[in-house]
Write a protein that holds these residues in place. Structure first.
Motif, PDB file in Angstrom:
ATOM      1  N   VAL A 227       9.748  -3.458  -3.301  1.00  0.00           N
ATOM      2  CA  VAL A 227      10.010  -3.100  -1.899  1.00  0.00           C
ATOM      3  C   VAL A 227      10.238  -1.594  -1.776  1.00  0.00           C
ATOM      4  CG1 VAL A 227      11.616  -3.350   0.023  1.00  0.00           C
ATOM      5  CG2 VAL A 227      10.932  -5.362  -1.307  1.00  0.00           C
ATOM      6  N   ILE A 228      11.013  -1.032  -2.684  1.00  0.00           N
ATOM      7  CA  ILE A 228      11.283   0.413  -2.666  1.00  0.00           C
ATOM      8  C   ILE A 228       9.983   1.194  -2.828  1.00  0.00           C
ATOM      9  CG2 ILE A 228      12.358   2.308  -3.946  1.00  0.00           C
ATOM     10  CD1 ILE A 228      14.658   0.397  -4.603  1.00  0.00           C
TER      11      ILE A 228
ATOM     12  N   VAL B 126       6.886   0.245  -2.126  1.00  0.00           N
ATOM     13  CA  VAL B 126       6.013   0.096  -0.957  1.00  0.00           C
ATOM     14  C   VAL B 126       6.541   0.906   0.227  1.00  0.00           C
ATOM     15  CG1 VAL B 126       5.157  -1.541   0.761  1.00  0.00           C
ATOM     16  CG2 VAL B 126       5.106  -2.137  -1.663  1.00  0.00           C
ATOM     17  N   VAL B 127       7.844   0.893   0.423  1.00  0.00           N
ATOM     18  CA  VAL B 127       8.436   1.707   1.492  1.00  0.00           C
ATOM     19  C   VAL B 127       8.171   3.189   1.215  1.00  0.00           C
ATOM     20  CG1 VAL B 127      10.596   2.461   2.553  1.00  0.00           C
ATOM     21  CG2 VAL B 127      10.206   0.030   2.108  1.00  0.00           C
ATOM     22  N   GLY B 128       8.322   3.587  -0.045  1.00  0.00           N
ATOM     23  CA  GLY B 128       8.037   4.969  -0.404  1.00  0.00           C
ATOM     24  C   GLY B 128       6.595   5.335  -0.145  1.00  0.00           C
TER      25      GLY B 128
ATOM     26  N   TYR C 148       4.643   3.948   2.066  1.00  0.00           N
ATOM     27  CA  TYR C 148       4.459   3.984   3.519  1.00  0.00           C
ATOM     28  C   TYR C 148       4.888   5.339   4.077  1.00  0.00           C
ATOM     29  CZ  TYR C 148       5.029   2.728   8.446  1.00  0.00           C
ATOM     30  OH  TYR C 148       4.954   2.699   9.813  1.00  0.00           O
ATOM     31  N   ILE C 149       6.017   5.809   3.608  1.00  0.00           N
ATOM     32  CA  ILE C 149       6.507   7.120   4.048  1.00  0.00           C
ATOM     33  C   ILE C 149       5.594   8.227   3.534  1.00  0.00           C
ATOM     34  CG2 ILE C 149       8.400   8.776   3.853  1.00  0.00           C
ATOM     35  CD1 ILE C 149      10.308   6.370   3.662  1.00  0.00           C
TER      36      ILE C 149
ATOM     37  N   ALA D 227       4.773   6.996   8.784  1.00  0.00           N
ATOM     38  CA  ALA D 227       6.054   6.990   9.485  1.00  0.00           C
ATOM     39  C   ALA D 227       6.289   8.287  10.249  1.00  0.00           C
ATOM     40  CB  ALA D 227       7.188   6.760   8.491  1.00  0.00           C
TER      41      ALA D 227
ATOM     42  N   TYR E 160      -1.063  -1.557  -4.794  1.00  0.00           N
ATOM     43  CA  TYR E 160       0.177  -2.003  -4.146  1.00  0.00           C
ATOM     44  C   TYR E 160       0.109  -3.478  -3.767  1.00  0.00           C
ATOM     45  CZ  TYR E 160       2.301   2.627  -3.813  1.00  0.00           C
ATOM     46  OH  TYR E 160       2.883   3.824  -4.112  1.00  0.00           O
TER      47      TYR E 160
ATOM     48  N   ALA F  56       8.025   5.648  -6.674  1.00  0.00           N
ATOM     49  CA  ALA F  56       8.764   6.104  -5.494  1.00  0.00           C
ATOM     50  C   ALA F  56       9.365   7.487  -5.730  1.00  0.00           C
ATOM     51  CB  ALA F  56       9.858   5.100  -5.142  1.00  0.00           C
TER      52      ALA F  56
END
Length: 270
Positions: free
Chosen positions: A23-24, A26-28, A30-31, A36, A70, A106
Motif C-alpha cells: 500500500v505504501i 502504491v501510494v508513493g 501515485y504521488i 495527486a 505494481y 517508496a
C-alpha cells in the motif's frame, strides 16, 4: 521443499507487513506520478531523470512497465494474505525481502521528489541488491502452481529486470548532475560501456535463473526504449542506439538459448 509447519504469529505479522508495504509503495507511486497534483517523477530533481538527461536514459513510454509491476505486486500482496500462504516455506523465505523492496521503492520516489538525487542513487542500488537476493532465493525453489509462478516469480522477475536498467540510468543521471566528466571520455563511449554491462547482467540473470523470461522481458523492454530515446530528442546518438539494440538482442538470445537448453532437465519457470 520442506513441509510447512504450523502457522505462527510471526507468519501473520509477515503477511501484514507485506500488505502494508505494498500500500505504501502504491501510494508513493501515485504521488510520484504527479496524479495527486505534485511534480511527475521525471520532472523532479531538476529534470535529471528525463529521456534527454543522459545517453542511457530510456524514452518516457518505457516507464509504463511500472503499471504492470505494481499490478503484480498488489496481486502478490493480496494473494500472500490467503490462509494457506501464511506458513508456506517460500513466503517465509522471501516475504520480508519483497516488503523491503516495496519500502525502498517508496523511499526512492521520496528522495527524487525532494531533489535528493545522490540519495536516490544509494537507494536504488540497495533496491537492486534486495531484488537480486529475492531472485536468487526464488530460483532455488519451485513455485507451487501457476498463480504463484505469475504473481511472485513473474512479478519479481519483471521488477528485477527493470530496476537493473533503471539503476544504470539513475547512476548516470547522478554522476552527470554531480559534474562527473567521464575521465575525458565521450558520452557515447560511456553509453556503450554501460549498455554492454547491462547485457552482461542480463546474461548472468539468464544463467542463474535458468532462462527465466520475466527479468529478460523487462530488461529488454528498457534497453529497447533506450534505443528509441537515442533516435529522437536532444541526445541523438547512433553508437548508444546500436549498443542498446545489440544489448537487447544478446539478452533475448541468451535467455531463450539457456531456457531451451534447460528444458529437458526441469519444468519451465516464469
Amino acid at each position: 521443499m520442506s513441509t510447512p509447519s504450523s502457522v505462527t504469529t510471526a507468519d501473520r505479522v509477515r503477511q501484514i507487513v507485506v500488505a502494508v508495504s505494498a500500500v505504501i509503495a502504491v501510494v508513493g507511486a501515485y504521488i510520484g506520478s504527479g496524479a495527486a497534483g505534485g511534480t511527475p517523477i521525471q520532472n523532479a530533481a531538476n529534470g535529471a531523470l528525463t529521456a534527454d538527461s543522459t545517453p542511457i536514459a530510456p524514452a518516457g513510454p518505457a516507464f509504463s512497465i511500472w503499471s504492470v509491476i505494481y499490478l503484480g505486486l498488489l496481486a502478490y500482496a493480496v494473494w500472500q494474505l490467503l490462509p494457506k500462504q501464511a506458513n508456506a516455506p517460500r513466503q517465509r523465505l522471501v516475504g520480508y525481502w519483497v516488503a523491503a523492496s516495496l519500502l525502498l521503492n517508496a523511499a526512492w520516489i521520496l528522495s527524487v521528489q525532494f531533489d535528493q538525487l545522490a540519495l536516490s542513487c544509494v537507494v536504488i542500488v540497495v533496491l537492486l541488491a534486495v531484488l537480486a537476493r529475492t531472485f536468487l532465493l526464488l530460483v532455488d525453489g519451485r513455485p507451487t502452481g501457476v498463480v504463484e509462478t505469475i504473481v511472485l516469480d513473474g512479478t519479481m522477475g519483471l521488477y528485477l529486470g527493470w530496476v537493473s536498467i533503471a539503476t544504470a540510468a539513475n547512476l548516470a543521471a547522478g554522476l552527470t548532475a554531480a559534474g562527473f566528466d567521464g575521465f575525458g571520455w565521450s558520452s557515447d563511449v560511456w553509453a556503450v560501456i554501460v549498455l554492454a554491462v547491462a547485457a552482461v547482467v542480463g546474461v548472468l540473470i539468464a544463467i542463474r535463473g535458468r532462462g527465466r523470461l520475466a527479468p529478460a522481458a523487462s530488461l529488454t523492454w528498457g534497453l529497447a526504449w533506450v534505443a528509441v530515446s537515442r533516435t529522437t530528442g536532444e541526445l541523438v546518438s547512433q553508437p548508444a542506439m546500436i549498443a542498446a539494440i545489440v544489448a537487447a538482442a544478446v539478452v533475448v538470445i541468451a535467455t531463450v538459448g539457456i531456457r531451451l537448453a534447460s528444458r529437458t532437465s526441469q519444468p519451465a519457470r516464469a
